[in-house]
Design a protein around this motif. Structure first.
Motif, PDB file in Angstrom:
ATOM      1  N   ILE A  37      55.451 -31.262  33.973  1.00 32.17           N
ATOM      2  CA  ILE A  37      55.303 -32.103  35.000  1.00 32.17           C
ATOM      3  C   ILE A  37      54.905 -33.522  34.425  1.00 32.17           C
ATOM      4  O   ILE A  37      55.279 -34.554  34.913  1.00 32.17           O
ATOM      5  N   ALA A  38      53.585 -33.382  33.747  1.00 32.20           N
ATOM      6  CA  ALA A  38      53.267 -34.756  33.266  1.00 32.20           C
ATOM      7  C   ALA A  38      54.221 -35.518  32.502  1.00 32.20           C
ATOM      8  O   ALA A  38      54.259 -36.594  32.597  1.00 32.20           O
ATOM      9  N   ILE A 138      66.890 -40.951  37.916  1.00 32.14           N
ATOM     10  CA  ILE A 138      65.633 -40.862  38.711  1.00 32.14           C
ATOM     11  C   ILE A 138      65.769 -39.777  39.564  1.00 32.14           C
ATOM     12  O   ILE A 138      64.830 -38.944  39.787  1.00 32.14           O
ATOM     13  N   ALA A 139      66.687 -39.705  40.535  1.00 31.99           N
ATOM     14  CA  ALA A 139      66.837 -38.645  41.509  1.00 31.99           C
ATOM     15  C   ALA A 139      66.951 -37.295  40.734  1.00 31.99           C
ATOM     16  O   ALA A 139      66.432 -36.394  41.109  1.00 31.99           O
ATOM     17  N   GLU A 143      63.968 -34.246  40.994  1.00 36.15           N
ATOM     18  CA  GLU A 143      64.449 -32.843  41.415  1.00 36.15           C
ATOM     19  C   GLU A 143      63.768 -31.988  40.589  1.00 36.15           C
ATOM     20  O   GLU A 143      63.289 -30.688  40.828  1.00 36.15           O
ATOM     21  N   ARG A 144      63.895 -32.514  38.921  1.00 33.77           N
ATOM     22  CA  ARG A 144      63.440 -31.253  38.252  1.00 33.77           C
ATOM     23  C   ARG A 144      61.826 -31.135  38.678  1.00 33.77           C
ATOM     24  O   ARG A 144      61.226 -30.192  38.195  1.00 33.77           O
ATOM     25  N   LYS A 151      57.782 -23.934  40.922  1.00 37.79           N
ATOM     26  CA  LYS A 151      57.355 -22.972  40.115  1.00 37.79           C
ATOM     27  C   LYS A 151      55.784 -22.864  39.813  1.00 37.79           C
ATOM     28  O   LYS A 151      55.287 -21.734  39.591  1.00 37.79           O
ATOM     29  N   ARG A 152      55.063 -24.125  39.224  1.00 38.80           N
ATOM     30  CA  ARG A 152      53.816 -24.173  39.111  1.00 38.80           C
ATOM     31  C   ARG A 152      52.976 -23.619  40.299  1.00 38.80           C
ATOM     32  O   ARG A 152      52.178 -22.627  40.225  1.00 38.80           O
ATOM     33  N   ASP A 153      53.449 -23.937  41.637  1.00 38.98           N
ATOM     34  CA  ASP A 153      52.570 -23.537  42.780  1.00 38.98           C
ATOM     35  C   ASP A 153      52.883 -21.984  42.838  1.00 38.98           C
ATOM     36  O   ASP A 153      51.835 -21.397  43.102  1.00 38.98           O
TER      37      ASP A 153
END
Length: 246
Positions: A37-38, A138-139, A143-144, A151-153
């Motif tokens: 994510i970072a 960007i879109a 989305e990724r 998935k993290r949550d």
């Protein structure tokens, strides 16, 4: 300090839970999704900067094209007026000749302006394609990021449930143990990287993995069963059982 040997052995059950909780905390802190994510956030930031530059380029070209359109329109109107005067034919011959030259010059100027405008329009089309490409990237990256965050949550939720179950399992174990033994265990665990009590197996401390030799081995072997023995090296509580090999 003295404590019932069974209570000392129960410390190993508490330690197992605490070790599992420590592992869960480490896993939660080091989820691969966090790094991903970072990285995606950085990519999105770079793409948004690229998009801003691409948008400025498109706007600049639009401004230049509009300027050319105004110039072409002005030349066209002037040429049309000159043509009308030529058709009217009521001017002196000298003025008509000069007017004919001006119409030719205006026609050539209009053609040059239109060619330049067409070239800008082609550049504008390429610039818009580049802007659209960045928007697509960007879109896609967003989305990724959203999928990775989901998935993290999900993983964090699973970890939280497991942590809650471990903590719930720990409470009755702690409640059945002497308060002073628990206090010592917690103090050592805090000072020793999460390990407060360890099993002595085959003459080896389970905390620092060092063999017990000589006087130290004799000290542990001769200690009363209810004596809380600590390792001379790592200072952890050494829990003795039939497999301690002393």
């Amino acid at each position: 300090m003295r404590a019932d040997p069974k209570d000392q052995q129960r410390l190993l059950d508490v330690q197992a839970i605490d070790t599992a909780l420590q592992q869960l905390a480490h896993r939660k802190k080091n989820l691969p999704e966090l790094a991903e994510i970072a990285g995606l956030i950085k990519v999105i930031g770079a793409l948004e900067d690229e998009r801003a530059r691409a948008e400025v380029h498109v706007d600049d070209l639009d401004r230049d094209i509009a300027k050319f359109e105004r110039e072409v329109d002005a030349v066209r109107q002037r040429r049309n007026r000159d043509n009308e005067r030529l058709v009217d034919g009521r001017l002196p011959a000298r003025e008509l000749t000069a007017l004919e030259h001006e119409v030719v010059s205006l026609t050539r100027r209009q053609s040059e302006l239109e060619d330049a405008e067409l070239e800008l329009m082609e550049k504008r089309e390429a610039a818009q394609a580049a802007l659209d490409s960045v928007d697509t990237k960007i879109a896609s990256t967003r989305e990724r990021r959203e999928a990775t965050e989901a998935k993290r949550d999900l993983t964090l939720n699973e970890i939280a449930k497991e942590e809650e179950w471990k903590i719930t399992s720990r409470r009755p174990l702690i409640a059945d143990l002497p308060a002073d033994l628990v206090e010592l265990y917690d103090k050592i665990r805090e000072q020793s990287g999460g390990l407060g009590a360890a099993l002595v197996r085959h003459g080896q401390c389970g905390g620092c993995r060092l063999e017990l030799y000589g006087a130290d081995r004799a000290r542990v072997r001769s200690a009363a069963a209810d004596e809380v023995v600590r390792c001379e090296e790592c200072r952890r509580i050494m829990v003795r059982t039939a497999e301690s090999g002393l």
